[in-house]
Enzyme design. Structure first.
Site, PDB file in Angstrom:
ATOM      1  N   LYS A 130       3.442  -9.273   3.612  1.00 41.80           N
ATOM      2  CA  LYS A 130       2.950  -7.943   3.220  1.00 41.80           C
ATOM      3  C   LYS A 130       3.755  -7.494   2.017  1.00 41.80           C
ATOM      4  CE  LYS A 130      -0.116  -4.980   4.795  1.00 41.80           C
ATOM      5  NZ  LYS A 130      -1.283  -5.237   5.645  1.00 41.80           N
ATOM      6  N   ASP A 170      -4.736  -3.021   0.951  1.00 46.50           N
ATOM      7  CA  ASP A 170      -4.330  -2.286   2.156  1.00 46.50           C
ATOM      8  C   ASP A 170      -4.392  -0.809   1.736  1.00 46.50           C
ATOM      9  OD1 ASP A 170      -3.043  -2.863   4.991  1.00 46.50           O
ATOM     10  OD2 ASP A 170      -1.879  -1.219   4.176  1.00 46.50           O
TER      11      ASP A 170
HETATM   12  P1  NDP Z   1      -7.430   3.281   2.590  1.00 44.72           P
HETATM   13  O1  NDP Z   1      -6.405   3.567   1.558  1.00 44.72           O
HETATM   14  O2  NDP Z   1      -8.792   2.870   2.171  1.00 44.72           O
HETATM   15  O3  NDP Z   1      -7.596   4.556   3.542  1.00 44.72           O
HETATM   16  C1  NDP Z   1      -6.513   5.055   4.252  1.00 44.72           C
HETATM   17  C2  NDP Z   1      -6.973   6.274   5.034  1.00 44.72           C
HETATM   18  O4  NDP Z   1      -5.935   6.643   5.935  1.00 44.72           O
HETATM   19  C3  NDP Z   1      -7.199   7.492   4.134  1.00 44.72           C
HETATM   20  O5  NDP Z   1      -8.167   8.306   4.719  1.00 44.72           O
HETATM   21  C4  NDP Z   1      -5.821   8.147   4.145  1.00 44.72           C
HETATM   22  O6  NDP Z   1      -5.838   9.531   3.865  1.00 44.72           O
HETATM   23  C5  NDP Z   1      -5.382   7.918   5.569  1.00 44.72           C
HETATM   24  N1  NDP Z   1      -3.925   7.860   5.618  1.00 44.72           N
HETATM   25  C6  NDP Z   1      -3.126   7.028   4.913  1.00 44.72           C
HETATM   26  N2  NDP Z   1      -1.838   7.290   5.183  1.00 44.72           N
HETATM   27  C7  NDP Z   1      -1.834   8.318   6.047  1.00 44.72           C
HETATM   28  C8  NDP Z   1      -0.827   9.038   6.689  1.00 44.72           C
HETATM   29  N3  NDP Z   1       0.468   8.757   6.483  1.00 44.72           N
HETATM   30  N4  NDP Z   1      -1.182  10.043   7.555  1.00 44.72           N
HETATM   31  C9  NDP Z   1      -2.495  10.317   7.758  1.00 44.72           C
HETATM   32  N5  NDP Z   1      -3.519   9.675   7.160  1.00 44.72           N
HETATM   33  C10 NDP Z   1      -3.177   8.683   6.324  1.00 44.72           C
HETATM   34  O7  NDP Z   1      -6.780   2.191   3.546  1.00 44.72           O
HETATM   35  P2  NDP Z   1      -7.495   1.203   4.564  1.00 44.72           P
HETATM   36  O8  NDP Z   1      -8.679   1.853   5.169  1.00 44.72           O
HETATM   37  O9  NDP Z   1      -7.634  -0.107   3.905  1.00 44.72           O
HETATM   38  O10 NDP Z   1      -6.352   1.021   5.678  1.00 44.72           O
HETATM   39  C11 NDP Z   1      -6.279   1.839   6.837  1.00 44.72           C
HETATM   40  C12 NDP Z   1      -5.466   1.133   7.901  1.00 44.72           C
HETATM   41  O11 NDP Z   1      -6.088  -0.115   8.225  1.00 44.72           O
HETATM   42  C13 NDP Z   1      -4.035   0.779   7.530  1.00 44.72           C
HETATM   43  O12 NDP Z   1      -3.228   0.843   8.683  1.00 44.72           O
HETATM   44  C14 NDP Z   1      -4.134  -0.676   7.089  1.00 44.72           C
HETATM   45  O13 NDP Z   1      -2.911  -1.358   7.198  1.00 44.72           O
HETATM   46  C15 NDP Z   1      -5.156  -1.180   8.093  1.00 44.72           C
HETATM   47  N6  NDP Z   1      -5.866  -2.397   7.740  1.00 44.72           N
HETATM   48  C16 NDP Z   1      -6.564  -2.502   6.583  1.00 44.72           C
HETATM   49  C17 NDP Z   1      -7.261  -3.651   6.285  1.00 44.72           C
HETATM   50  C18 NDP Z   1      -8.138  -3.769   5.089  1.00 44.72           C
HETATM   51  O14 NDP Z   1      -8.844  -4.773   4.985  1.00 44.72           O
HETATM   52  N7  NDP Z   1      -8.176  -2.797   4.192  1.00 44.72           N
HETATM   53  C19 NDP Z   1      -7.188  -4.827   7.167  1.00 44.72           C
HETATM   54  C20 NDP Z   1      -6.504  -4.587   8.406  1.00 44.72           C
HETATM   55  C21 NDP Z   1      -5.839  -3.415   8.649  1.00 44.72           C
HETATM   56  P3  NDP Z   1      -5.244  10.090   2.467  1.00 44.72           P
HETATM   57  O15 NDP Z   1      -6.283   9.756   1.454  1.00 44.72           O
HETATM   58  O16 NDP Z   1      -5.055  11.525   2.692  1.00 44.72           O
HETATM   59  O17 NDP Z   1      -3.959   9.345   2.235  1.00 44.72           O
HETATM   60  O1  2IT Z   2      -3.522  -5.648   7.425  1.00 43.87           O
HETATM   61  C1  2IT Z   2      -4.322  -6.491   6.990  1.00 43.87           C
HETATM   62  O2  2IT Z   2      -4.742  -7.414   7.699  1.00 43.87           O
HETATM   63  C2  2IT Z   2      -4.789  -6.355   5.616  1.00 43.87           C
HETATM   64  N1  2IT Z   2      -4.429  -5.406   4.948  1.00 43.87           N
HETATM   65  C3  2IT Z   2      -5.688  -7.400   5.020  1.00 43.87           C
HETATM   66  C4  2IT Z   2      -4.879  -8.582   4.583  1.00 43.87           C
HETATM   67  C5  2IT Z   2      -5.660  -9.623   3.810  1.00 43.87           C
HETATM   68  O3  2IT Z   2      -4.979 -10.518   3.326  1.00 43.87           O
HETATM   69  O4  2IT Z   2      -6.871  -9.547   3.686  1.00 43.87           O
END
Ligand code: NDP
Ligand code: 2IT
Length: 451
Positions: A130, A170
Protein backbone atom coordinates in the site's frame (compact mmCIF):
# COMPACT_ATOMS: atom_id res chain seq x y z
CA UNK A 1 -7.24 -21.95 22.99
CA UNK A 2 -5.03 -23.56 25.73
CA UNK A 3 -3.69 -21.18 28.42
CA UNK A 4 -0.07 -21.55 27.18
CA UNK A 5 -1.06 -20.48 23.65
CA UNK A 6 -3.05 -17.57 25.05
CA UNK A 7 0.08 -16.44 26.89
CA UNK A 8 2.07 -16.82 23.64
CA UNK A 9 -0.48 -14.68 21.81
CA UNK A 10 -0.25 -11.96 24.45
CA UNK A 11 3.53 -12.06 24.32
CA UNK A 12 3.42 -11.89 20.52
CA UNK A 13 1.13 -8.84 20.60
CA UNK A 14 3.29 -7.19 23.26
CA UNK A 15 6.25 -7.54 20.87
CA UNK A 16 4.24 -6.03 18.00
CA UNK A 17 3.29 -3.07 20.21
CA UNK A 18 6.86 -2.51 21.37
CA UNK A 19 8.31 -2.63 17.87
CA UNK A 20 5.64 -0.34 16.41
CA UNK A 21 5.10 2.37 19.03
CA UNK A 22 2.07 4.59 18.43
CA UNK A 23 1.04 2.69 15.27
CA UNK A 24 -2.46 1.99 16.53
CA UNK A 25 -4.07 1.06 13.20
CA UNK A 26 -1.29 -1.39 12.36
CA UNK A 27 -1.47 -3.00 15.80
CA UNK A 28 -5.27 -3.27 15.46
CA UNK A 29 -4.99 -5.01 12.09
CA UNK A 30 -2.43 -7.50 13.45
CA UNK A 31 -4.55 -8.14 16.55
CA UNK A 32 -7.57 -8.93 14.37
CA UNK A 33 -5.59 -11.63 12.57
CA UNK A 34 -3.26 -13.00 15.28
CA UNK A 35 -5.82 -14.76 17.47
CA UNK A 36 -7.21 -16.79 14.55
CA UNK A 37 -3.76 -17.67 13.27
CA UNK A 38 -2.56 -18.77 16.71
CA UNK A 39 -5.55 -21.12 16.91
CA UNK A 40 -4.88 -22.44 13.43
CA UNK A 41 -1.14 -23.07 13.85
CA UNK A 42 -1.47 -24.49 17.37
CA UNK A 43 -0.61 -28.01 16.17
CA UNK A 44 1.44 -27.04 13.11
CA UNK A 45 5.02 -26.97 14.30
CA UNK A 46 6.51 -26.01 10.92
CA UNK A 47 4.89 -22.56 11.01
CA UNK A 48 6.18 -21.96 14.56
CA UNK A 49 9.70 -23.06 13.76
CA UNK A 50 9.86 -20.87 10.68
CA UNK A 51 8.43 -17.88 12.64
CA UNK A 52 5.97 -17.28 9.79
CA UNK A 53 3.57 -14.89 11.51
CA UNK A 54 6.44 -12.98 13.11
CA UNK A 55 7.91 -12.47 9.62
CA UNK A 56 4.57 -11.45 8.10
CA UNK A 57 4.11 -8.60 10.58
CA UNK A 58 7.46 -7.11 9.60
CA UNK A 59 6.98 -5.43 6.19
CA UNK A 60 9.57 -6.42 3.59
CA UNK A 61 10.31 -2.70 3.38
CA UNK A 62 8.84 0.73 4.05
CA UNK A 63 9.93 3.41 1.62
CA UNK A 64 9.34 6.99 2.73
CA UNK A 65 10.12 10.00 0.56
CA UNK A 66 9.69 13.74 0.16
CA UNK A 67 7.21 15.02 -2.43
CA UNK A 68 7.72 18.67 -3.43
CA UNK A 69 5.29 20.47 -5.68
CA UNK A 70 4.29 24.01 -6.59
CA UNK A 71 0.73 25.22 -5.92
CA UNK A 72 -1.21 27.64 -8.14
CA UNK A 73 0.10 30.62 -6.14
CA UNK A 74 3.68 29.47 -6.88
CA UNK A 75 4.28 28.45 -3.27
CA UNK A 76 6.49 25.41 -2.75
CA UNK A 77 4.67 22.70 -0.83
CA UNK A 78 6.23 19.64 0.81
CA UNK A 79 4.37 16.39 1.48
CA UNK A 80 5.46 12.95 2.59
CA UNK A 81 5.01 9.90 0.38
CA UNK A 82 5.28 6.21 1.26
CA UNK A 83 5.19 2.75 -0.26
CA UNK A 84 4.87 -0.12 2.19
CA UNK A 85 5.81 -3.41 0.53
CA UNK A 86 4.55 -5.94 3.03
CA UNK A 87 5.02 -9.35 1.42
CA UNK A 88 5.67 -10.69 -2.08
CA UNK A 89 5.72 -14.43 -1.39
CA UNK A 90 2.93 -15.26 -3.84
CA UNK A 91 3.31 -12.54 -6.48
CA UNK A 92 4.48 -8.99 -7.17
CA UNK A 93 3.51 -6.45 -4.51
CA UNK A 94 0.02 -5.14 -5.24
CA UNK A 95 -2.21 -2.57 -3.54
CA UNK A 96 -3.64 0.91 -3.80
CA UNK A 97 -2.38 4.43 -3.26
CA UNK A 98 -4.24 6.71 -0.86
CA UNK A 99 -4.11 10.52 -0.81
CA UNK A 100 -5.69 11.84 2.38
CA UNK A 101 -4.48 14.10 5.22
CA UNK A 102 -4.89 11.21 7.71
CA UNK A 103 -2.33 9.03 5.88
CA UNK A 104 0.69 8.07 7.97
CA UNK A 105 2.99 5.07 8.29
CA UNK A 106 0.67 3.22 10.66
CA UNK A 107 -2.32 3.52 8.32
CA UNK A 108 -0.32 2.33 5.31
CA UNK A 109 1.25 -0.55 7.25
CA UNK A 110 -2.19 -1.76 8.35
CA UNK A 111 -3.48 -1.50 4.80
CA UNK A 112 -0.45 -3.34 3.33
CA UNK A 113 -0.76 -6.08 5.97
CA UNK A 114 -4.48 -6.57 5.25
CA UNK A 115 -3.80 -6.47 1.52
CA UNK A 116 -1.46 -9.46 1.85
CA UNK A 117 -4.30 -11.62 3.18
CA UNK A 118 -6.89 -10.16 0.79
CA UNK A 119 -4.78 -10.71 -2.29
CA UNK A 120 -4.05 -14.26 -1.22
CA UNK A 121 -7.80 -14.90 -0.84
CA UNK A 122 -8.42 -13.91 -4.46
CA UNK A 123 -6.38 -16.93 -5.56
CA UNK A 124 -4.43 -14.71 -7.98
CA UNK A 125 -0.65 -14.29 -7.78
CA UNK A 126 -0.39 -10.96 -5.96
CA UNK A 127 1.61 -9.91 -2.89
CA UNK A 128 0.53 -7.14 -0.53
CA UNK A 129 1.48 -3.45 -0.52
CA UNK A 130 0.00 0.00 0.00
CA UNK A 131 1.20 3.53 -0.59
CA UNK A 132 0.11 7.09 -0.42
CA UNK A 133 0.62 10.55 0.91
CA UNK A 134 -0.80 12.99 3.44
CA UNK A 135 -1.66 15.23 0.47
CA UNK A 136 -5.30 16.42 0.57
CA UNK A 137 -6.77 16.48 -2.95
CA UNK A 138 -10.11 18.00 -1.85
CA UNK A 139 -9.29 21.67 -2.20
CA UNK A 140 -6.76 21.41 -5.04
CA UNK A 141 -7.12 22.49 -8.67
CA UNK A 142 -6.73 19.99 -11.47
CA UNK A 143 -3.27 21.31 -12.36
CA UNK A 144 -2.16 21.11 -8.73
CA UNK A 145 -3.28 17.48 -8.63
CA UNK A 146 -1.32 16.83 -11.84
CA UNK A 147 1.87 18.42 -10.50
CA UNK A 148 1.55 16.52 -7.22
CA UNK A 149 0.99 13.17 -8.97
CA UNK A 150 3.96 13.77 -11.26
CA UNK A 151 6.22 14.62 -8.34
CA UNK A 152 4.99 11.59 -6.38
CA UNK A 153 5.74 9.25 -9.31
CA UNK A 154 9.14 10.85 -9.91
CA UNK A 155 10.26 9.12 -6.72
CA UNK A 156 7.91 6.11 -6.72
CA UNK A 157 8.88 4.90 -10.21
CA UNK A 158 12.18 3.41 -8.98
CA UNK A 159 10.33 1.15 -6.50
CA UNK A 160 7.57 -0.21 -8.77
CA UNK A 161 7.18 -2.13 -12.04
CA UNK A 162 4.85 -4.70 -13.61
CA UNK A 163 6.77 -7.63 -12.06
CA UNK A 164 7.84 -5.78 -8.91
CA UNK A 165 5.01 -3.73 -7.46
CA UNK A 166 1.79 -2.61 -9.14
CA UNK A 167 -0.09 0.20 -7.36
CA UNK A 168 -3.71 1.22 -8.00
CA UNK A 169 -6.29 3.66 -6.58
CA UNK A 170 -7.77 4.02 -3.11
CA UNK A 171 -9.21 6.97 -1.15
CA UNK A 172 -8.47 10.20 -3.05
CA UNK A 173 -6.93 8.35 -6.00
CA UNK A 174 -9.21 7.61 -8.95
CA UNK A 175 -8.75 7.36 -12.71
CA UNK A 176 -7.64 11.02 -13.01
CA UNK A 177 -4.76 10.56 -10.55
CA UNK A 178 -3.85 7.15 -12.03
CA UNK A 179 -3.67 8.83 -15.46
CA UNK A 180 -1.25 11.51 -14.24
CA UNK A 181 0.93 8.95 -12.46
CA UNK A 182 0.95 6.54 -15.41
CA UNK A 183 1.87 9.38 -17.79
CA UNK A 184 4.81 10.36 -15.60
CA UNK A 185 6.04 6.75 -15.23
CA UNK A 186 5.93 6.29 -19.00
CA UNK A 187 7.75 9.58 -19.55
CA UNK A 188 10.55 8.77 -17.07
CA UNK A 189 11.11 5.15 -18.05
CA UNK A 190 10.19 5.33 -21.74
CA UNK A 191 8.26 2.11 -21.22
CA UNK A 192 4.57 1.42 -21.71
CA UNK A 193 3.82 -1.36 -19.28
CA UNK A 194 1.15 -2.36 -16.78
CA UNK A 195 2.74 -0.64 -13.81
CA UNK A 196 -0.58 0.63 -12.43
CA UNK A 197 -4.10 -0.76 -12.46
CA UNK A 198 -7.32 1.23 -12.46
CA UNK A 199 -6.25 2.86 -15.72
CA UNK A 200 -8.84 4.22 -18.12
CA UNK A 201 -9.81 1.74 -20.85
CA UNK A 202 -8.23 3.92 -23.57
CA UNK A 203 -4.74 3.06 -22.32
CA UNK A 204 -4.87 -0.46 -20.95
CA UNK A 205 -7.43 -0.25 -18.15
CA UNK A 206 -9.76 -3.15 -17.55
CA UNK A 207 -13.48 -3.01 -18.03
CA UNK A 208 -15.33 -3.64 -14.74
CA UNK A 209 -12.43 -2.30 -12.60
CA UNK A 210 -14.30 0.86 -11.48
CA UNK A 211 -17.35 -1.20 -10.49
CA UNK A 212 -15.50 -4.23 -9.12
CA UNK A 213 -15.06 -3.36 -5.42
CA UNK A 214 -18.63 -2.19 -4.80
CA UNK A 215 -20.26 -4.84 -7.01
CA UNK A 216 -18.04 -7.53 -5.50
CA UNK A 217 -18.94 -6.48 -1.93
CA UNK A 218 -22.64 -6.83 -2.72
CA UNK A 219 -22.02 -10.18 -4.40
CA UNK A 220 -20.23 -11.34 -1.26
CA UNK A 221 -23.24 -10.16 0.75
CA UNK A 222 -25.50 -12.08 -1.62
CA UNK A 223 -23.45 -15.24 -1.13
CA UNK A 224 -23.65 -14.86 2.66
CA UNK A 225 -27.40 -14.33 2.55
CA UNK A 226 -27.90 -17.23 0.16
CA UNK A 227 -25.85 -19.47 2.43
CA UNK A 228 -28.29 -18.70 5.25
CA UNK A 229 -31.35 -19.11 3.04
CA UNK A 230 -32.03 -15.41 2.43
CA UNK A 231 -31.60 -12.82 -0.36
CA UNK A 232 -31.17 -9.08 -1.02
CA UNK A 233 -34.47 -8.52 -2.81
CA UNK A 234 -36.83 -6.45 -0.64
CA UNK A 235 -34.24 -5.59 2.01
CA UNK A 236 -33.20 -2.12 3.20
CA UNK A 237 -29.53 -1.14 3.38
CA UNK A 238 -27.44 1.62 4.89
CA UNK A 239 -24.21 2.58 3.19
CA UNK A 240 -21.49 4.98 4.35
CA UNK A 241 -19.31 6.93 1.93
CA UNK A 242 -20.14 8.42 -1.44
CA UNK A 243 -17.03 7.48 -3.35
CA UNK A 244 -16.12 4.77 -5.82
CA UNK A 245 -16.91 1.83 -3.53
CA UNK A 246 -20.07 3.22 -1.91
CA UNK A 247 -21.75 4.29 -5.14
CA UNK A 248 -21.08 1.05 -6.98
CA UNK A 249 -22.27 -0.95 -3.97
CA UNK A 250 -25.44 1.17 -4.00
CA UNK A 251 -25.91 0.53 -7.72
CA UNK A 252 -25.62 -3.24 -7.33
CA UNK A 253 -27.94 -3.30 -4.33
CA UNK A 254 -30.60 -1.46 -6.34
CA UNK A 255 -30.17 -3.87 -9.25
CA UNK A 256 -30.78 -6.80 -6.91
CA UNK A 257 -33.98 -5.31 -5.47
CA UNK A 258 -32.52 -3.74 -2.33
CA UNK A 259 -33.46 -0.28 -1.08
CA UNK A 260 -30.53 2.01 -0.19
CA UNK A 261 -31.40 4.47 2.59
CA UNK A 262 -28.18 6.38 3.24
CA UNK A 263 -24.91 7.71 1.80
CA UNK A 264 -22.33 9.87 3.55
CA UNK A 265 -19.08 11.81 3.35
CA UNK A 266 -16.73 13.09 6.02
CA UNK A 267 -19.12 15.97 6.87
CA UNK A 268 -22.33 13.98 7.51
CA UNK A 269 -24.89 11.61 6.00
CA UNK A 270 -28.13 11.76 4.02
CA UNK A 271 -31.12 9.59 4.86
CA UNK A 272 -33.67 9.16 2.08
CA UNK A 273 -36.61 7.02 3.28
CA UNK A 274 -37.90 6.81 -0.32
CA UNK A 275 -34.70 5.00 -1.30
CA UNK A 276 -31.64 6.15 -3.23
CA UNK A 277 -32.39 4.53 -6.59
CA UNK A 278 -30.36 4.38 -9.81
CA UNK A 279 -31.27 7.92 -10.99
CA UNK A 280 -30.35 9.45 -7.67
CA UNK A 281 -27.05 7.50 -7.61
CA UNK A 282 -26.23 8.89 -11.09
CA UNK A 283 -26.91 12.38 -9.73
CA UNK A 284 -24.54 11.76 -6.76
CA UNK A 285 -21.87 10.44 -9.15
CA UNK A 286 -22.02 13.68 -11.13
CA UNK A 287 -22.04 15.72 -7.90
CA UNK A 288 -18.91 13.95 -6.64
CA UNK A 289 -16.94 13.39 -9.85
CA UNK A 290 -17.75 16.48 -11.93
CA UNK A 291 -18.65 19.19 -9.44
CA UNK A 292 -16.57 17.86 -6.53
CA UNK A 293 -19.62 18.65 -4.37
CA UNK A 294 -20.67 17.55 -0.88
CA UNK A 295 -23.34 14.99 0.02
CA UNK A 296 -25.26 17.72 1.95
CA UNK A 297 -26.37 19.06 -1.46
CA UNK A 298 -28.50 15.93 -1.95
CA UNK A 299 -31.35 17.29 0.19
CA UNK A 300 -31.60 20.43 -1.96
CA UNK A 301 -32.23 18.20 -4.98
CA UNK A 302 -34.43 15.45 -3.50
CA UNK A 303 -37.28 16.36 -1.17
CA UNK A 304 -38.11 13.93 1.63
CA UNK A 305 -34.44 13.31 2.42
CA UNK A 306 -32.71 14.55 5.58
CA UNK A 307 -29.11 15.60 6.08
CA UNK A 308 -27.39 14.90 9.43
CA UNK A 309 -24.32 17.07 9.84
CA UNK A 310 -21.34 15.49 11.65
CA UNK A 311 -23.08 12.12 12.05
CA UNK A 312 -22.66 8.61 10.65
CA UNK A 313 -25.57 6.52 9.34
CA UNK A 314 -25.41 3.50 11.68
CA UNK A 315 -28.37 4.44 13.85
CA UNK A 316 -30.83 4.30 10.94
CA UNK A 317 -32.79 1.02 11.08
CA UNK A 318 -32.08 -1.34 8.16
CA UNK A 319 -31.62 -5.03 7.32
CA UNK A 320 -28.13 -4.65 5.83
CA UNK A 321 -25.13 -2.40 6.47
CA UNK A 322 -22.19 -1.65 4.16
CA UNK A 323 -19.46 0.58 5.59
CA UNK A 324 -17.70 1.90 2.47
CA UNK A 325 -15.82 5.03 3.62
CA UNK A 326 -12.79 4.52 5.87
CA UNK A 327 -11.17 2.72 8.83
CA UNK A 328 -12.75 2.74 12.29
CA UNK A 329 -15.90 4.51 11.13
CA UNK A 330 -18.14 1.96 12.89
CA UNK A 331 -17.63 1.77 16.63
CA UNK A 332 -19.02 -0.36 19.44
CA UNK A 333 -22.12 1.80 20.01
CA UNK A 334 -22.84 1.88 16.29
CA UNK A 335 -22.57 -1.91 16.12
CA UNK A 336 -24.96 -2.24 19.07
CA UNK A 337 -27.43 0.11 17.38
CA UNK A 338 -27.28 -1.97 14.19
CA UNK A 339 -27.91 -5.21 16.07
CA UNK A 340 -30.70 -3.67 18.19
CA UNK A 341 -32.37 -2.36 15.04
CA UNK A 342 -32.50 -5.84 13.51
CA UNK A 343 -29.60 -5.68 11.04
CA UNK A 344 -28.87 -9.22 9.83
CA UNK A 345 -25.70 -8.77 7.78
CA UNK A 346 -22.73 -6.42 7.48
CA UNK A 347 -20.37 -6.43 4.49
CA UNK A 348 -17.35 -4.15 4.58
CA UNK A 349 -16.58 -2.29 1.36
CA UNK A 350 -13.96 -0.24 3.21
CA UNK A 351 -10.79 -1.58 4.84
CA UNK A 352 -11.14 -2.19 8.61
CA UNK A 353 -14.13 0.15 9.02
CA UNK A 354 -15.26 -1.64 12.19
CA UNK A 355 -13.32 -1.29 15.45
CA UNK A 356 -12.29 -4.44 17.34
CA UNK A 357 -15.04 -3.80 19.90
CA UNK A 358 -17.57 -3.34 17.10
CA UNK A 359 -16.55 -6.67 15.55
CA UNK A 360 -17.06 -8.36 18.92
CA UNK A 361 -20.62 -7.01 19.08
CA UNK A 362 -21.41 -8.53 15.67
CA UNK A 363 -19.83 -11.87 16.56
CA UNK A 364 -21.54 -12.06 19.96
CA UNK A 365 -24.89 -11.32 18.32
CA UNK A 366 -24.04 -13.94 15.67
CA UNK A 367 -25.08 -11.79 12.77
CA UNK A 368 -23.41 -12.30 9.41
CA UNK A 369 -20.29 -10.15 9.27
CA UNK A 370 -17.89 -10.07 6.31
CA UNK A 371 -14.55 -8.29 6.95
CA UNK A 372 -13.15 -6.03 4.25
CA UNK A 373 -10.30 -8.38 3.35
CA UNK A 374 -12.92 -10.80 2.00
CA UNK A 375 -15.86 -8.59 1.03
CA UNK A 376 -13.96 -5.87 -0.82
CA UNK A 377 -11.47 -8.19 -2.57
CA UNK A 378 -13.31 -7.85 -5.90
CA UNK A 379 -11.46 -4.60 -6.65
CA UNK A 380 -7.97 -5.98 -6.38
CA UNK A 381 -9.11 -9.20 -8.06
CA UNK A 382 -10.10 -7.30 -11.20
CA UNK A 383 -6.83 -5.38 -10.85
CA UNK A 384 -5.17 -8.80 -11.07
CA UNK A 385 -7.15 -9.44 -14.25
CA UNK A 386 -6.02 -6.04 -15.58
CA UNK A 387 -2.41 -7.15 -15.03
CA UNK A 388 -3.07 -10.35 -17.00
CA UNK A 389 -4.68 -8.43 -19.85
CA UNK A 390 -1.77 -5.95 -19.98
CA UNK A 391 0.78 -8.77 -19.99
CA UNK A 392 -1.02 -10.46 -22.88
CA UNK A 393 -1.76 -7.14 -24.66
CA UNK A 394 -5.44 -7.99 -24.94
CA UNK A 395 -8.64 -6.70 -23.46
CA UNK A 396 -11.57 -8.78 -22.32
CA UNK A 397 -15.17 -7.64 -22.61
CA UNK A 398 -17.46 -6.47 -19.83
CA UNK A 399 -19.52 -9.65 -19.80
CA UNK A 400 -16.54 -11.94 -19.45
CA UNK A 401 -15.04 -9.81 -16.67
CA UNK A 402 -18.40 -9.58 -14.90
CA UNK A 403 -18.66 -13.37 -14.91
CA UNK A 404 -15.08 -13.71 -13.66
CA UNK A 405 -15.78 -11.27 -10.80
CA UNK A 406 -18.91 -13.22 -9.81
CA UNK A 407 -16.91 -16.45 -9.83
CA UNK A 408 -14.03 -14.93 -7.82
CA UNK A 409 -16.39 -13.60 -5.12
CA UNK A 410 -18.15 -16.96 -4.91
CA UNK A 411 -14.80 -18.67 -4.52
CA UNK A 412 -13.66 -16.27 -1.76
CA UNK A 413 -16.95 -16.86 0.05
CA UNK A 414 -16.44 -20.62 -0.15
CA UNK A 415 -12.92 -20.34 1.28
CA UNK A 416 -14.29 -18.32 4.21
CA UNK A 417 -16.95 -20.94 4.84
CA UNK A 418 -14.39 -23.77 4.69
CA UNK A 419 -12.17 -22.24 7.36
CA UNK A 420 -14.77 -20.24 9.29
CA UNK A 421 -17.52 -22.81 9.92
CA UNK A 422 -17.91 -23.07 13.70
CA UNK A 423 -19.70 -26.38 13.28
CA UNK A 424 -22.91 -25.16 14.88
CA UNK A 425 -24.31 -23.29 11.90
CA UNK A 426 -22.46 -20.01 12.46
CA UNK A 427 -19.85 -18.92 9.94
CA UNK A 428 -17.07 -16.81 11.43
CA UNK A 429 -16.09 -14.98 8.24
CA UNK A 430 -13.22 -13.16 9.98
CA UNK A 431 -11.62 -16.43 11.01
CA UNK A 432 -12.30 -17.96 7.60
CA UNK A 433 -10.72 -15.06 5.72
CA UNK A 434 -7.73 -14.86 8.06
CA UNK A 435 -6.87 -18.55 7.89
CA UNK A 436 -7.49 -19.02 4.17
CA UNK A 437 -5.49 -15.85 3.40
CA UNK A 438 -2.66 -16.85 5.74
CA UNK A 439 -2.26 -20.44 4.60
CA UNK A 440 -1.29 -19.76 0.98
CA UNK A 441 1.24 -17.06 1.87
CA UNK A 442 2.66 -19.10 4.76
CA UNK A 443 3.15 -22.21 2.62
CA UNK A 444 4.94 -20.16 -0.05
CA UNK A 445 7.20 -18.65 2.63
CA UNK A 446 8.01 -22.12 3.99
CA UNK A 447 9.07 -23.19 0.50
CA UNK A 448 11.58 -20.33 0.28
CA UNK A 449 13.44 -21.14 3.49
CA UNK A 450 14.80 -18.34 5.61
CA UNK A 451 14.60 -15.20 3.43
P1 NDP B 1 -13.10 7.49 -2.54
O1 NDP B 1 -12.03 8.51 -2.36
O2 NDP B 1 -13.69 7.30 -3.88
O3 NDP B 1 -14.30 7.80 -1.53
C1 NDP B 1 -14.08 7.83 -0.16
C2 NDP B 1 -15.39 8.17 0.53
O4 NDP B 1 -15.22 7.98 1.93
C3 NDP B 1 -15.78 9.64 0.35
O5 NDP B 1 -17.17 9.74 0.40
C4 NDP B 1 -15.11 10.29 1.56
O6 NDP B 1 -15.71 11.50 1.97
C5 NDP B 1 -15.31 9.24 2.62
N1 NDP B 1 -14.23 9.34 3.60
C6 NDP B 1 -12.91 9.28 3.35
N2 NDP B 1 -12.22 9.45 4.49
C7 NDP B 1 -13.13 9.65 5.46
C8 NDP B 1 -13.05 9.89 6.83
N3 NDP B 1 -11.86 9.97 7.45
N4 NDP B 1 -14.21 10.02 7.55
C9 NDP B 1 -15.40 9.93 6.91
N5 NDP B 1 -15.56 9.72 5.58
C10 NDP B 1 -14.42 9.58 4.88
O7 NDP B 1 -12.49 6.13 -1.99
P2 NDP B 1 -12.95 4.64 -2.27
O8 NDP B 1 -14.43 4.58 -2.42
O9 NDP B 1 -12.09 4.09 -3.33
O10 NDP B 1 -12.52 3.92 -0.91
C11 NDP B 1 -13.40 3.77 0.19
C12 NDP B 1 -12.92 2.65 1.08
O11 NDP B 1 -12.88 1.43 0.33
C13 NDP B 1 -11.53 2.80 1.66
O12 NDP B 1 -11.48 2.19 2.93
C14 NDP B 1 -10.65 2.00 0.71
O13 NDP B 1 -9.45 1.57 1.30
C15 NDP B 1 -11.59 0.84 0.42
N6 NDP B 1 -11.33 0.08 -0.79
C16 NDP B 1 -11.27 0.67 -2.01
C17 NDP B 1 -11.05 -0.07 -3.14
C18 NDP B 1 -11.10 0.52 -4.51
O14 NDP B 1 -11.06 -0.24 -5.47
N7 NDP B 1 -11.23 1.83 -4.66
C19 NDP B 1 -10.79 -1.51 -3.06
C20 NDP B 1 -10.96 -2.07 -1.75
C21 NDP B 1 -11.19 -1.27 -0.65
P3 NDP B 1 -14.94 12.91 1.75
O15 NDP B 1 -15.08 13.20 0.30
O16 NDP B 1 -15.64 13.85 2.63
O17 NDP B 1 -13.51 12.66 2.16
O1 2IT C 1 -7.80 -1.85 -0.80
C1 2IT C 1 -7.75 -2.29 -1.96
O2 2IT C 1 -7.90 -3.49 -2.20
C2 2IT C 1 -7.55 -1.34 -3.05
N1 2IT C 1 -7.48 -0.15 -2.81
C3 2IT C 1 -7.41 -1.83 -4.46
C4 2IT C 1 -6.01 -2.33 -4.69
C5 2IT C 1 -5.71 -2.69 -6.12
O3 2IT C 1 -4.53 -2.95 -6.34
O4 2IT C 1 -6.58 -2.70 -6.98
Amino acid sequence: MPASDHANLEQFMEGVKQRNPGQTEFIQAVQEVAQDIFDFIEDKQEYHEAQILRRMVEPDRVVSFRVCWEDDSHRIRVQRGWRVQNNNAIGPYKGGIRFHPSVNESVLKFLAFEQTFKNSLTGLPMGGAKGGSNFDPHDKSDSEIMRFCQSFMTELYRHVGPDTDVPAGDIGVGSREIGYMFGQYKRITNRWEGVLTGKATEYGGSKMRPEATGYGAVQFLCNMLRHSGSEIDGKTAIISGAGNVALHAAEKLCDLGGKVLTLSDSDGFVHDPDGIGRDKIEWVKRLKNERRGRISEYVEEFSGAEYHEGKRPWHVAADLALPCATQNELEEDDAKALVDNGCIAVAEGANMPTTLKGVKVFKDARIMYAPGKAANAGGVAVSGLEMSQNAERISWNQERLGDMLTELMKDIHEKCVTYGDDGDGYIDYVKGANIAGFKKVADAMLAFGVV
